[in-house]
Design a protein around this motif. Structure first.
Motif, PDB file in Angstrom:
ATOM      1  N   ASN A  97     -30.018 -30.508 119.836  1.00 34.97           N
ATOM      2  CA  ASN A  97     -30.710 -29.219 119.859  1.00 34.97           C
ATOM      3  C   ASN A  97     -31.975 -29.324 118.998  1.00 34.97           C
ATOM      4  OD1 ASN A  97     -28.495 -27.127 121.066  1.00 34.97           O
ATOM      5  ND2 ASN A  97     -27.506 -28.688 119.796  1.00 34.97           N
ATOM      6  N   PRO A  98     -33.008 -29.990 119.508  1.00 35.51           N
ATOM      7  CA  PRO A  98     -34.197 -30.311 118.698  1.00 35.51           C
ATOM      8  C   PRO A  98     -34.973 -29.110 118.180  1.00 35.51           C
ATOM      9  CG  PRO A  98     -34.550 -30.843 121.016  1.00 35.51           C
ATOM     10  CD  PRO A  98     -33.099 -30.557 120.876  1.00 35.51           C
ATOM     11  N   ASP A  99     -34.758 -27.947 118.766  1.00 39.44           N
ATOM     12  CA  ASP A  99     -35.461 -26.757 118.287  1.00 39.44           C
ATOM     13  C   ASP A  99     -34.681 -26.026 117.199  1.00 39.44           C
ATOM     14  OD1 ASP A  99     -37.614 -27.127 120.001  1.00 39.44           O
ATOM     15  OD2 ASP A  99     -36.642 -26.023 121.635  1.00 39.44           O
ATOM     16  N   ALA A 100     -33.543 -26.605 116.812  1.00 37.30           N
ATOM     17  CA  ALA A 100     -32.707 -25.985 115.776  1.00 37.30           C
ATOM     18  C   ALA A 100     -32.809 -26.756 114.469  1.00 37.30           C
ATOM     19  CB  ALA A 100     -31.253 -25.925 116.231  1.00 37.30           C
ATOM     20  N   LYS A 101     -32.581 -26.059 113.366  1.00 34.06           N
ATOM     21  CA  LYS A 101     -32.562 -26.665 112.042  1.00 34.06           C
ATOM     22  C   LYS A 101     -31.342 -26.132 111.298  1.00 34.06           C
ATOM     23  CE  LYS A 101     -35.070 -26.737 107.634  1.00 34.06           C
ATOM     24  NZ  LYS A 101     -36.244 -26.220 106.879  1.00 34.06           N
ATOM     25  N   VAL A 102     -30.521 -27.029 110.740  1.00 37.38           N
ATOM     26  CA  VAL A 102     -29.323 -26.620 109.992  1.00 37.38           C
ATOM     27  C   VAL A 102     -29.594 -26.817 108.504  1.00 37.38           C
ATOM     28  CG1 VAL A 102     -26.874 -27.007 109.582  1.00 37.38           C
ATOM     29  CG2 VAL A 102     -27.804 -27.235 111.904  1.00 37.38           C
ATOM     30  N   THR A 103     -29.541 -25.726 107.756  1.00 39.53           N
ATOM     31  CA  THR A 103     -29.750 -25.770 106.308  1.00 39.53           C
ATOM     32  C   THR A 103     -28.426 -25.492 105.615  1.00 39.53           C
ATOM     33  OG1 THR A 103     -32.027 -24.991 106.543  1.00 39.53           O
ATOM     34  CG2 THR A 103     -31.013 -24.809 104.357  1.00 39.53           C
ATOM     35  N   VAL A 104     -27.892 -26.483 104.916  1.00 40.03           N
ATOM     36  CA  VAL A 104     -26.581 -26.365 104.272  1.00 40.03           C
ATOM     37  C   VAL A 104     -26.740 -26.158 102.776  1.00 40.03           C
ATOM     38  CG1 VAL A 104     -24.376 -27.504 103.814  1.00 40.03           C
ATOM     39  CG2 VAL A 104     -25.521 -27.843 106.023  1.00 40.03           C
ATOM     40  N   THR A 105     -26.069 -25.169 102.250  1.00 39.98           N
ATOM     41  CA  THR A 105     -26.008 -24.937 100.810  1.00 39.98           C
ATOM     42  C   THR A 105     -24.609 -25.290 100.329  1.00 39.98           C
ATOM     43  OG1 THR A 105     -27.636 -23.151 100.882  1.00 39.98           O
ATOM     44  CG2 THR A 105     -26.178 -23.235  98.959  1.00 39.98           C
ATOM     45  N   ALA A 106     -24.503 -26.227  99.399  1.00 38.03           N
ATOM     46  CA  ALA A 106     -23.210 -26.603  98.833  1.00 38.03           C
ATOM     47  C   ALA A 106     -22.837 -25.593  97.753  1.00 38.03           C
ATOM     48  CB  ALA A 106     -23.284 -28.006  98.245  1.00 38.03           C
ATOM     49  N   VAL A 107     -21.674 -24.967  97.919  1.00 37.09           N
ATOM     50  CA  VAL A 107     -21.216 -23.929  96.993  1.00 37.09           C
ATOM     51  C   VAL A 107     -19.939 -24.417  96.298  1.00 37.09           C
ATOM     52  CG1 VAL A 107     -20.406 -21.550  96.784  1.00 37.09           C
ATOM     53  CG2 VAL A 107     -22.177 -22.122  98.464  1.00 37.09           C
ATOM     54  N   PRO A 108     -19.891 -24.419  94.974  1.00 29.53           N
ATOM     55  CA  PRO A 108     -18.661 -24.827  94.284  1.00 29.53           C
ATOM     56  C   PRO A 108     -17.522 -23.870  94.624  1.00 29.53           C
ATOM     57  CG  PRO A 108     -20.522 -24.768  92.761  1.00 29.53           C
ATOM     58  CD  PRO A 108     -20.974 -24.092  94.021  1.00 29.53           C
ATOM     59  N   TRP A 109     -16.322 -24.405  94.785  1.00 25.01           N
ATOM     60  CA  TRP A 109     -15.168 -23.554  95.067  1.00 25.01           C
ATOM     61  C   TRP A 109     -14.993 -22.498  93.983  1.00 25.01           C
ATOM     62  CZ3 TRP A 109     -12.926 -22.432  99.306  1.00 25.01           C
ATOM     63  CH2 TRP A 109     -12.708 -23.380 100.319  1.00 25.01           C
ATOM     64  N   GLU A 110     -15.302 -22.869  92.726  1.00 25.76           N
ATOM     65  CA  GLU A 110     -15.069 -21.962  91.616  1.00 25.76           C
ATOM     66  C   GLU A 110     -15.853 -20.646  91.748  1.00 25.76           C
ATOM     67  OE1 GLU A 110     -15.908 -25.089  91.427  1.00 25.76           O
ATOM     68  OE2 GLU A 110     -14.717 -26.191  89.947  1.00 25.76           O
ATOM     69  N   SER A 111     -17.006 -20.715  92.384  1.00 24.66           N
ATOM     70  CA  SER A 111     -17.839 -19.515  92.494  1.00 24.66           C
ATOM     71  C   SER A 111     -17.926 -18.977  93.917  1.00 24.66           C
ATOM     72  CB  SER A 111     -19.258 -19.817  91.980  1.00 24.66           C
ATOM     73  OG  SER A 111     -19.855 -20.880  92.720  1.00 24.66           O
ATOM     74  N   ALA A 112     -17.171 -19.576  94.839  1.00 27.37           N
ATOM     75  CA  ALA A 112     -17.298 -19.204  96.252  1.00 27.37           C
ATOM     76  C   ALA A 112     -16.977 -17.736  96.503  1.00 27.37           C
ATOM     77  CB  ALA A 112     -16.392 -20.096  97.104  1.00 27.37           C
ATOM     78  N   GLY A 113     -15.863 -17.257  95.953  1.00 22.91           N
ATOM     79  CA  GLY A 113     -15.479 -15.867  96.183  1.00 22.91           C
ATOM     80  C   GLY A 113     -16.517 -14.889  95.684  1.00 22.91           C
ATOM     81  N   GLN A 114     -17.023 -15.126  94.477  1.00 26.11           N
ATOM     82  CA  GLN A 114     -18.020 -14.239  93.885  1.00 26.11           C
ATOM     83  C   GLN A 114     -19.323 -14.256  94.684  1.00 26.11           C
ATOM     84  OE1 GLN A 114     -18.968 -15.221  89.832  1.00 26.11           O
ATOM     85  NE2 GLN A 114     -20.254 -13.419  89.512  1.00 26.11           N
ATOM     86  N   LYS A 115     -19.766 -15.452  95.099  1.00 23.63           N
ATOM     87  CA  LYS A 115     -21.020 -15.559  95.843  1.00 23.63           C
ATOM     88  C   LYS A 115     -20.919 -14.888  97.212  1.00 23.63           C
ATOM     89  CE  LYS A 115     -23.597 -19.206  95.877  1.00 23.63           C
ATOM     90  NZ  LYS A 115     -24.815 -18.661  95.244  1.00 23.63           N
ATOM     91  N   LEU A 116     -19.787 -15.067  97.874  1.00 21.86           N
ATOM     92  CA  LEU A 116     -19.614 -14.445  99.186  1.00 21.86           C
ATOM     93  C   LEU A 116     -19.585 -12.924  99.061  1.00 21.86           C
ATOM     94  CD1 LEU A 116     -17.035 -16.891 100.778  1.00 21.86           C
ATOM     95  CD2 LEU A 116     -19.310 -16.397 101.666  1.00 21.86           C
ATOM     96  N   SER A 117     -18.863 -12.432  98.053  1.00 23.22           N
ATOM     97  CA  SER A 117     -18.787 -10.988  97.852  1.00 23.22           C
ATOM     98  C   SER A 117     -20.158 -10.391  97.575  1.00 23.22           C
ATOM     99  CB  SER A 117     -17.838 -10.677  96.686  1.00 23.22           C
ATOM    100  OG  SER A 117     -16.521 -11.088  96.969  1.00 23.22           O
ATOM    101  N   ALA A 118     -20.928 -11.076  96.719  1.00 23.32           N
ATOM    102  CA  ALA A 118     -22.261 -10.582  96.383  1.00 23.32           C
ATOM    103  C   ALA A 118     -23.179 -10.607  97.607  1.00 23.32           C
ATOM    104  CB  ALA A 118     -22.860 -11.425  95.255  1.00 23.32           C
ATOM    105  N   ALA A 119     -23.075 -11.661  98.401  1.00 24.30           N
ATOM    106  CA  ALA A 119     -23.912 -11.784  99.596  1.00 24.30           C
ATOM    107  C   ALA A 119     -23.585 -10.699 100.615  1.00 24.30           C
ATOM    108  CB  ALA A 119     -23.735 -13.172 100.216  1.00 24.30           C
ATOM    109  N   ILE A 120     -22.309 -10.400 100.754  1.00 21.81           N
ATOM    110  CA  ILE A 120     -21.892  -9.358 101.693  1.00 21.81           C
ATOM    111  C   ILE A 120     -22.403  -7.995 101.235  1.00 21.81           C
ATOM    112  CG2 ILE A 120     -19.883  -8.095 102.576  1.00 21.81           C
ATOM    113  CD1 ILE A 120     -18.398 -10.830 102.522  1.00 21.81           C
TER     114      ILE A 120
END
Length: 417
Positions: free
Chosen positions: A68-91
């Motif tokens: 899919n040459p017109d697509a770009k995948v940007t991955v952010t590595a999130v530590p498990w320790e902060s995953a719940g807090q980051k997801l909640s804040a983002a939501i």
């Protein structure tokens, strides 16, 4: 599941955030999934991923962008320790990524916020995945995401010691497991016949398979149901390994693997990640048996799912990326990259997995493995369960009394549904 206890802590943090309110209203009930547009993916697809997966996915996704040459995948590595807090804040801020990796026990809490996009039925079918894994994506009758990778539990045993104990092929039943553990000590010279977790964080993952194998169901009709004869009998059986001196109550962290390799521990219960750990420490004479049969042979299924958020800026392409990750050949390549076991059943016919006898044991076990209910409060209730299990295994508390205590607190906490 690597970092599974850290992930559990992240889930607990998320559960508290959900209880406090994440900035969305949950409508409840079934939601209708929208179709995904045809054609190749395009635009930027933002992805959050945790642990090793977060470190490896960006490079791996180049296979998707090549198609899919017109697509770009940007991955952010999130530590498990902060995953719940980051997801909640983002939501709460409506600033979510398009896609996120989600631990299976996080699903209920995230879905309850109303932030997840229902799984499009034109791209994904339930039958593609292991049943227990698919069930972890379903909340209030709607699937939110798809299983990405899976893991389950089996009984690791020293083949040389098991042969001396009279069980060359490992235990088949509960009675076999007890008899083998005893004979590992009396006939094979092991200090401990069988190591299982004596409570503390995550011990529910070891205890519940015995409950499920005994016909117990810890959730029914929208309520928790711990205080049942089937679960009581299973916990009493689990306790017997400690009261009979077959299992250690206080094995130091990091001591299991070297003790097993040296023959001081004859068997233990764990998941597929332990194969590599044992080999790295020089382990050779070992194999894995399925969960011993009570009324059934039912283990725990864990792993992680992939979900798309309703606030995704590139929703259709996000789902197309997940569909690519769900292709059988891509699942096999991902396994070869990070050792994550495929959640797609047909991937297990690939020679990369069929040639490994131990992996095939886990593959068969996955067909009947179960997960805890996808209730938003599961992690809070699991913490209560873990505490009571420790009282049973280390302190000798009556299993029936322990489960009554769990039931009382579970009723107070509620399901969050």
């Amino acid at each position: 599941m690597r970092q599974r206890f850290v992930a559990a802590a992240a889930c607990a943090a998320l559960a508290l955030s959900v209880a406090a309110g994440c900035g969305r209203d949950s409508s409840g009930g079934s939601e209708t999934a929208k179709a995904v547009g045809e054609g190749k993916a395009s635009g930027e697809i933002t992805v959050w991923a945790m642990g090793t997966e977060g470190e490896k996915l960006a490079e791996f996704a180049k296979g998707f962008t090549a198609e899919n040459p017109d697509a770009k995948v940007t991955v952010t590595a999130v530590p498990w320790e902060s995953a719940g807090q980051k997801l909640s804040a983002a939501i709460a801020a409506k600033q979510t990524p398009d896609v996120s990796m989600i631990g299976t026990t996080m699903e209920g809490g995230l879905a309850k916020t109303g932030a997840l996009d229902p799984t499009p039925t034109d791209l994904f079918q339930k039958s593609t995945f292991f049943p227990g894994a698919w069930d972890t994506t379903v909340v209030d009758g709607t699937s939110y995401g798809v299983p990405w990778y899976v893991e389950t539990r089996g009984i690791y045993y020293r083949t040389d010691l098991a042969a001396k104990a009279g069980f060359p092929d490992g235990p088949k039943t509960w009675d076999d497991l007890t008899a083998m553990a005893k004979a590992m000590q009396t006939k094979a010279g092991a200090k401990w016949g069988f190591n299982i977790q004596p409570g503390k964080t995550g011990s529910w993952q070891s205890v519940l398979p015995f409950g499920w194998s005994n016909g117990a169901d810890i959730a029914a009709d929208g309520k928790y149901t711990f205080d049942t004869p089937e679960m009581t009998e299973a916990l009493k059986y689990y306790q017997s390994f400690f009261t009979n001196g077959l299992s250690p109550k206080d094995l130091p962290q990091g001591a299991l693997e070297p003790a097993f390799v040296k023959g001081q521990i004859g068997a233990f219960m764990s998941g597929p990640w332990h194969v590599g750990i044992l080999k790295d420490q020089g382990g050779k004479d070992f194999s894995v048996a399925p969960m011993p049969t009570g009324k059934s042979s039912t283990s725990f299924i864990g792993g992680s799912n992939l979900a798309v958020f309703k606030d995704a800026k590139n929703r259709d392409s996000a789902w197309k990326f997940i569909a690519w990750l769900s292709k059988p050949d891509v699942q096999v390549k991902w396994y070869q990259t990070v050792s994550d076991l495929p959640a797609v059943q047909s991937a297990w016919t690939n020679s990369a997995l069929t040639g490994d006898k131990i992996l095939q044991v886990f593959g068969e076990q996955l067909k009947s493995a179960k997960a805890p209910p996808a209730y938003p409060t599961w992690d809070q209730v699991a913490a209560v369960f873990d505490t009571e299990v420790e009282k049973v295994c280390v302190g000798g508390e009556d299993p029936a009394a322990a489960l009554k205590a769990v039931q009382q607190q579970a009723d107070t906490i509620g399901t969050g549904v």
